[in-house]
Design a protein around this motif. Sequence first.
Motif, short mmCIF file in Angstrom:
data_model
loop_
_atom_site.label_atom_id
_atom_site.label_comp_id
_atom_site.label_asym_id
_atom_site.label_seq_id
_atom_site.Cartn_x
_atom_site.Cartn_y
_atom_site.Cartn_z
N HIS A 1 0.71 -1.22 0.14
CA HIS A 1 -0.02 -0.03 0.05
C HIS A 1 1.01 1.28 -0.18
O HIS A 1 0.76 2.20 -0.86
CB HIS A 1 -0.94 -0.03 1.08
CG HIS A 1 -1.58 1.21 1.44
ND1 HIS A 1 -2.52 1.64 0.79
CD2 HIS A 1 -1.52 2.24 2.36
CE1 HIS A 1 -2.94 2.93 1.23
NE2 HIS A 1 -2.19 3.42 2.33
N HIS A 2 1.90 1.32 0.88
CA HIS A 2 2.69 2.31 1.00
C HIS A 2 3.54 2.49 -0.23
O HIS A 2 3.89 3.69 -0.95
CB HIS A 2 3.70 2.33 2.14
CG HIS A 2 3.16 2.37 3.54
ND1 HIS A 2 2.48 3.48 3.80
CD2 HIS A 2 2.58 1.29 4.46
CE1 HIS A 2 1.69 3.02 5.15
NE2 HIS A 2 1.90 1.97 5.32
N MET A 3 3.87 1.37 -0.77
CA MET A 3 4.91 1.63 -2.15
C MET A 3 3.87 2.23 -3.30
O MET A 3 4.46 2.98 -4.04
CB MET A 3 5.42 0.24 -2.47
CG MET A 3 6.48 -0.29 -1.49
SD MET A 3 8.00 0.65 -1.59
CE MET A 3 8.54 0.36 -3.25
N SER A 4 2.66 1.87 -3.34
CA SER A 4 1.78 2.25 -4.34
C SER A 4 1.69 3.81 -4.14
O SER A 4 1.48 4.32 -5.01
CB SER A 4 0.48 1.54 -4.14
OG SER A 4 0.61 0.11 -4.31
N VAL A 5 1.41 4.14 -2.99
CA VAL A 5 1.45 5.63 -2.64
C VAL A 5 2.68 6.47 -3.03
O VAL A 5 2.40 7.38 -3.93
CB VAL A 5 0.96 5.67 -1.34
CG1 VAL A 5 0.89 7.39 -0.96
CG2 VAL A 5 -0.32 5.14 -0.75
N ILE A 6 3.71 5.86 -2.92
CA ILE A 6 4.87 6.38 -3.26
C ILE A 6 4.96 6.48 -4.85
O ILE A 6 5.22 7.59 -5.33
CB ILE A 6 6.15 5.74 -2.91
CG1 ILE A 6 6.14 5.78 -1.42
CG2 ILE A 6 7.52 6.15 -3.49
CD1 ILE A 6 7.26 4.84 -0.67
N THR A 7 4.66 5.65 -5.47
CA THR A 7 4.55 5.27 -6.86
C THR A 7 3.66 6.49 -7.80
O THR A 7 3.90 7.38 -8.40
CB THR A 7 4.32 4.19 -7.36
OG1 THR A 7 4.91 3.32 -7.04
CG2 THR A 7 4.21 3.87 -9.11
N VAL A 8 2.33 6.75 -7.07
CA VAL A 8 1.42 7.44 -7.62
C VAL A 8 1.94 8.99 -7.12
O VAL A 8 1.87 10.03 -8.17
CB VAL A 8 0.03 7.47 -6.87
CG1 VAL A 8 -0.79 8.55 -7.16
CG2 VAL A 8 -0.43 6.09 -7.27
N GLN A 9 2.32 9.34 -6.07
CA GLN A 9 2.85 10.64 -5.63
C GLN A 9 3.92 11.24 -6.56
O GLN A 9 4.23 12.16 -6.93
CB GLN A 9 3.49 10.62 -4.19
CG GLN A 9 2.08 10.61 -3.48
CD GLN A 9 2.66 10.58 -1.93
OE1 GLN A 9 3.69 10.64 -1.60
NE2 GLN A 9 1.72 11.15 -0.88
N ALA A 10 4.76 10.11 -6.76
CA ALA A 10 6.33 10.41 -7.63
C ALA A 10 5.76 10.73 -9.03
O ALA A 10 6.15 11.40 -9.96
CB ALA A 10 7.12 9.18 -7.64
N ASP A 11 4.67 9.90 -9.79
CA ASP A 11 4.27 10.16 -11.09
C ASP A 11 3.60 11.38 -11.17
O ASP A 11 3.52 11.97 -12.31
CB ASP A 11 3.48 8.85 -11.38
CG ASP A 11 4.12 7.62 -11.82
OD1 ASP A 11 5.42 7.81 -12.19
OD2 ASP A 11 3.87 6.39 -11.57
N ARG B 1 7.66 1.10 -8.73
CA ARG B 1 7.18 -0.02 -9.34
C ARG B 1 7.82 -1.23 -9.62
O ARG B 1 7.51 -2.38 -9.49
CB ARG B 1 6.81 0.84 -11.03
CG ARG B 1 5.58 1.51 -10.89
CD ARG B 1 5.41 1.79 -12.37
NE ARG B 1 6.40 2.64 -12.97
CZ ARG B 1 6.54 3.89 -13.03
NH1 ARG B 1 5.48 4.63 -12.42
NH2 ARG B 1 7.35 4.77 -13.77
N GLU B 2 9.32 -1.20 -9.53
CA GLU B 2 10.06 -2.27 -9.72
C GLU B 2 10.01 -3.18 -8.35
O GLU B 2 9.96 -4.50 -8.49
CB GLU B 2 11.64 -1.98 -9.96
CG GLU B 2 12.60 -3.21 -10.14
CD GLU B 2 13.89 -2.82 -10.55
OE1 GLU B 2 14.85 -3.66 -10.57
OE2 GLU B 2 14.09 -1.48 -10.80
N SER B 3 10.21 -2.41 -7.26
CA SER B 3 9.96 -3.07 -5.80
C SER B 3 8.69 -3.73 -5.68
O SER B 3 8.59 -4.91 -5.18
CB SER B 3 10.08 -2.08 -4.66
OG SER B 3 11.33 -1.61 -4.85
N LEU B 4 7.46 -3.11 -6.21
CA LEU B 4 6.11 -3.81 -6.04
C LEU B 4 6.39 -4.89 -7.27
O LEU B 4 5.55 -6.01 -6.75
CB LEU B 4 5.13 -2.95 -6.55
CG LEU B 4 4.64 -1.81 -5.64
CD1 LEU B 4 3.77 -0.73 -6.35
CD2 LEU B 4 3.91 -2.37 -4.44
N THR B 5 6.77 -5.00 -8.14
CA THR B 5 6.75 -6.06 -9.19
C THR B 5 7.66 -7.12 -8.40
O THR B 5 7.03 -8.47 -8.28
CB THR B 5 7.38 -5.84 -10.46
OG1 THR B 5 6.96 -4.71 -11.19
CG2 THR B 5 7.65 -7.10 -11.27
#
Length: 461
Positions: free
Chosen positions: A261-271, A296-300
Amino acid sequence: MSTAPPPPDQAPRTPDEGSGRAGPRHMSGTPGHGLRSARDRLAAAGSALTVAVGGDRSEPLLAQAPKRWMRLLPYVVALGFVAVLIPVTTQVLSHDYGVGGGLAGAIGVAQAAPLLLAVSRPLTAWYITIVAVVLGTIPVLQGDAHHPSPWTPMVVVGYVVLCIALALRESRRTLVGIWLVTVVVSIVLGLFRDGTSQDTGVLLIVLSGGVLLLGALLRERGETQRKLVEQETISEAERTRRTLLEERARIARELHDVVAHHMSVITVQADSAPYRLPGLSGPTREEFESIAAGARESLTEMRRLLAVLRSEDTQGDLAPQPGLAHLRQLVEATIRGGVPAELSYPELTLVGQLADVPPAVDLSAYRIVQEALANVVRHAPGARTQISVGLDDDALLVIVVNGPAGEPASPIESTGTGHGLVGMRERVRLVGGTLDVGPLPDGGFRVAARIPLTEPDSPTA
């Protein structure tokens, strides 16, 4: 808030790990290997006695016994028989069979002394004894014909004692050979016996055969029981290891759901940063793009790991993981299950300080309370339970205390798998905390966990 261990006179016993039992009304105790039921104690005692009696054939009888007096017992018994048989044999041969005093004493020593060697080398002692009793029979057959022959009563007693030592050590094939030699020697010497004397050859054949057979059966039964106990111990260790691995996989799956969840938030905020923050320079935009790509790579990679960790029956389990905010619902469900439970937050407000607890600590604290309440329901039904959650400096304190069982436990829950605390200990260990469990003087049980709010490898942990 104190998490001091119980008083010394009420130190926690070694309860049934993870089944939530520390006694008839207690929850679990020490992890996996802590089984202390009456059946286990009896099996362990039987196994120890079997190992002590059987043991290595190069060791004395009872060499592996737990107490010193038990290890000395075979020598004391053998010495007692030797001390009695030598003078009795000398006296009987001299007065009843007419054998000279010196020769009678030599025969007594030769026939009785090997019993001391039988404690550690029973087969060697038998070789010496069979030669001594055969040679000692020659003057007996030449003596008074009205007395028992070919074996004197002392020979019968000493030989039976020697057969006991043989039966506890030698293989079945060796014992059969010993008995056959006894039969042949008794029959052959019986041919030279006077018809008016009492025949002791048949008596020795029957007694030696019965002792050898009974001793062999008891020894083989003991060895079978010992192997069974060893196999059960190995199986229990394997079950504990498998449960630990399963719990670690479960923790990894849950942490994935939290961290993803936190990684997804980071991805969205960075994009979205270049669109939300106009006027960013080129290097700054590239930095945000690099952050988004790394996230995104970490999420994968996490999804690949999750595919390995998830079993077939949990692949669809994608529900959000619970935390301290869900403790109220958990306690209410426990109350509906018949356990009067109470939740308190000393000097805290859930919306305030506990709202900033790290996700891993939040999930671990919830699971600890969940397992502790499940143990109360299973093994101390109706027991009044107090759940306390608070902060102590830089750590989260979770304490679950239950009183004595208010009603008898269900027979279905009278035994457990022995792994109820495995998950608790593993979770606390992974986040660098400590877990203290044990029975209380009033018959209740306590689970106290202290979980640091910082990373275990940080200087302040």
